[in-house]
Motif scaffolding. Structure first.
Motif, PDB file in Angstrom:
ATOM      1  N   ASP A   8       0.626  -1.102   0.256  1.00  0.00           N
ATOM      2  CA  ASP A   8       0.139   0.184  -0.190  1.00  0.00           C
ATOM      3  C   ASP A   8       0.919   1.358   0.044  1.00  0.00           C
ATOM      4  N   VAL A  18      -2.438  -3.877  -1.114  1.00  0.00           N
ATOM      5  CA  VAL A  18      -3.231  -3.227  -1.312  1.00  0.00           C
ATOM      6  C   VAL A  18      -3.569  -4.056  -2.607  1.00  0.00           C
ATOM      7  N   ASP A  36      -7.923  -0.785  -1.053  1.00  0.00           N
ATOM      8  CA  ASP A  36      -7.374  -1.076   0.330  1.00  0.00           C
ATOM      9  C   ASP A  36      -7.715  -1.590   0.715  1.00  0.00           C
TER      10      ASP A  36
END
Length: 75
Positions: A8, A18, A36
């Motif tokens: 992420d 993610v 996410d």
């Protein structure tokens, strides 16, 4: 479309991940969504440098056309 799990880019500690949905055509990778852990698409909120980091991570993971073709045919 292809998916890849990336770090992420908004997590300052680099611990969260993610799911990136992307498309590859003519040698270029185009990000479609970046989801996410809260199941939100954060792509519109990412800065250009964060998008470039994701593109680089994907390119490194799918180095070589044969590997990418194998991944595409699995979808």
């Amino acid at each position: 479309m292809l998916t890849h799990i990336c770090i992420d880019p908004t997590d300052q500690y680099g611990e969260a991940e993610v799911v990136v949905v992307f498309k590859k055509s003519d040698g270029a990778i185009r990000l479609i969504t970046v989801t996410d852990t809260g199941h939100h698409d954060i792509l519109p909120d990412l800065e250009e440098v964060q998008r470039q980091d994701l593109l680089h991570e994907i390119a490194e993971a799918f180095r070589g056309p044969a590997r990418l073709r194998a991944q595409e045919s699995a979808c």
